[in-house]
Design a protein around this motif. Sequence first.
Motif, mmCIF file in Angstrom:
data_model
loop_
_atom_site.group_PDB
_atom_site.id
_atom_site.type_symbol
_atom_site.label_atom_id
_atom_site.label_comp_id
_atom_site.label_asym_id
_atom_site.label_seq_id
_atom_site.Cartn_x
_atom_site.Cartn_y
_atom_site.Cartn_z
ATOM 1 N N ARG A 294 -88.929 1.212 -36.381
ATOM 2 C CA ARG A 294 -87.644 1.773 -35.959
ATOM 3 C C ARG A 294 -87.885 2.655 -34.740
ATOM 4 N N PRO A 295 -87.262 2.354 -33.601
ATOM 5 C CA PRO A 295 -87.491 3.154 -32.393
ATOM 6 C C PRO A 295 -86.845 4.529 -32.486
ATOM 7 N N LEU A 296 -87.333 5.438 -31.676
ATOM 8 C CA LEU A 296 -86.803 6.795 -31.656
ATOM 9 C C LEU A 296 -85.656 6.951 -30.670
ATOM 10 N N ASP A 297 -85.521 6.033 -29.714
ATOM 11 C CA ASP A 297 -84.575 6.245 -28.630
ATOM 12 C C ASP A 297 -83.295 5.418 -28.707
ATOM 13 N N ASP A 298 -83.296 4.278 -29.351
ATOM 14 C CA ASP A 298 -82.123 3.395 -29.352
ATOM 15 C C ASP A 298 -81.594 3.237 -30.768
ATOM 16 N N ARG A 299 -80.987 4.295 -31.278
ATOM 17 C CA ARG A 299 -80.497 4.294 -32.655
ATOM 18 C C ARG A 299 -78.994 4.494 -32.682
ATOM 19 N N ILE A 300 -78.384 3.923 -33.695
ATOM 20 C CA ILE A 300 -76.992 4.252 -33.987
ATOM 21 C C ILE A 300 -76.951 4.941 -35.345
ATOM 22 N N VAL A 301 -77.551 4.338 -36.355
ATOM 23 C CA VAL A 301 -77.654 4.994 -37.662
ATOM 24 C C VAL A 301 -79.110 5.375 -37.913
ATOM 25 N N ALA A 302 -79.955 4.392 -38.129
ATOM 26 C CA ALA A 302 -81.364 4.685 -38.419
ATOM 27 C C ALA A 302 -82.318 3.902 -37.536
ATOM 28 N N GLY A 303 -81.808 3.002 -36.705
ATOM 29 C CA GLY A 303 -82.663 2.228 -35.828
ATOM 30 C C GLY A 303 -83.130 0.904 -36.415
ATOM 31 N N VAL A 304 -82.575 0.502 -37.544
ATOM 32 C CA VAL A 304 -83.004 -0.740 -38.191
ATOM 33 C C VAL A 304 -82.652 -1.944 -37.320
ATOM 34 N N CYS A 305 -81.426 -2.054 -36.875
ATOM 35 C CA CYS A 305 -81.017 -3.194 -36.052
ATOM 36 C C CYS A 305 -81.722 -3.188 -34.705
ATOM 37 N N SER A 306 -81.926 -2.020 -34.142
ATOM 38 C CA SER A 306 -82.639 -1.914 -32.872
ATOM 39 C C SER A 306 -84.092 -2.361 -33.030
ATOM 40 N N GLY A 307 -84.730 -1.962 -34.107
ATOM 41 C CA GLY A 307 -86.104 -2.371 -34.360
ATOM 42 C C GLY A 307 -86.211 -3.868 -34.584
ATOM 43 N N LEU A 308 -85.264 -4.437 -35.323
ATOM 44 C CA LEU A 308 -85.263 -5.883 -35.528
ATOM 45 C C LEU A 308 -85.029 -6.623 -34.210
ATOM 46 N N GLY A 309 -84.134 -6.100 -33.377
ATOM 47 C CA GLY A 309 -83.871 -6.725 -32.080
ATOM 48 C C GLY A 309 -85.094 -6.704 -31.187
ATOM 49 N N ARG A 310 -85.794 -5.585 -31.138
ATOM 50 C CA ARG A 310 -87.011 -5.507 -30.329
ATOM 51 C C ARG A 310 -88.085 -6.431 -30.872
ATOM 52 N N TYR A 311 -88.201 -6.518 -32.174
ATOM 53 C CA TYR A 311 -89.218 -7.375 -32.791
ATOM 54 C C TYR A 311 -88.944 -8.846 -32.505
ATOM 55 N N LEU A 312 -87.664 -9.232 -32.578
ATOM 56 C CA LEU A 312 -87.287 -10.628 -32.370
ATOM 57 C C LEU A 312 -87.106 -10.977 -30.891
ATOM 58 N N GLY A 313 -87.091 -9.972 -30.027
ATOM 59 C CA GLY A 313 -86.936 -10.208 -28.600
ATOM 60 C C GLY A 313 -85.509 -10.507 -28.184
ATOM 61 N N VAL A 314 -84.540 -9.966 -28.908
ATOM 62 C CA VAL A 314 -83.131 -10.148 -28.560
ATOM 63 C C VAL A 314 -82.489 -8.773 -28.381
ATOM 64 N N ASP A 315 -81.318 -8.767 -27.784
ATOM 65 C CA ASP A 315 -80.585 -7.526 -27.574
ATOM 66 C C ASP A 315 -80.203 -6.929 -28.934
ATOM 67 N N LEU B 52 -76.115 -3.578 -48.705
ATOM 68 C CA LEU B 52 -77.159 -3.052 -49.592
ATOM 69 C C LEU B 52 -78.552 -3.224 -48.991
ATOM 70 N N ALA B 53 -78.705 -4.192 -48.100
ATOM 71 C CA ALA B 53 -80.013 -4.439 -47.487
ATOM 72 C C ALA B 53 -80.374 -3.356 -46.472
ATOM 73 N N TYR B 54 -79.390 -2.748 -45.814
ATOM 74 C CA TYR B 54 -79.675 -1.776 -44.757
ATOM 75 C C TYR B 54 -80.497 -0.588 -45.262
ATOM 76 N N PRO B 55 -80.102 0.103 -46.329
ATOM 77 C CA PRO B 55 -80.928 1.236 -46.776
ATOM 78 C C PRO B 55 -82.310 0.807 -47.271
ATOM 79 N N VAL B 56 -82.407 -0.412 -47.801
ATOM 80 C CA VAL B 56 -83.713 -0.896 -48.249
ATOM 81 C C VAL B 56 -84.631 -1.091 -47.052
ATOM 82 N N VAL B 57 -84.119 -1.736 -45.994
ATOM 83 C CA VAL B 57 -84.925 -1.954 -44.799
ATOM 84 C C VAL B 57 -85.219 -0.616 -44.121
#
Length: 90
Positions: free
Chosen positions: A14-35, A56-61
């Motif tokens: 999870r990145p420190l700079d591009d977060r909206i809630v916890a950075g889960v979607c941002s981290g997945l986007g960076r990992y997958l190479g998509v926006d 329910l998956a968001y807090p788990v991830v």
Amino acid sequence: MTQPTIAPYKQLRRPLDDRIVAGVCSGLGRYLGVDPVLVRVGFAVLAVLTWGVALLAYPVVWFLMPEEPAPAAPPWRDPADPTWGQPPAA
């Protein structure tokens, strides 16, 4: 001089700079190479299609995905340091 240690594989963090809630979607986007915005939109669509079950998956991830390490200390001296006005020790 030694080279910095670089992981030989991509790391899901999870990145420190591009977060909206916890950075889960941002981290997945960076990992997958998509926006990350596409990941966020995809997650919202998935949440609607599953009637909220995907939410329910968001807090788990969030719990399982580690956070990026903090950046190194800045190269400048802190003005709050009592030795700030003195020249640096040699």
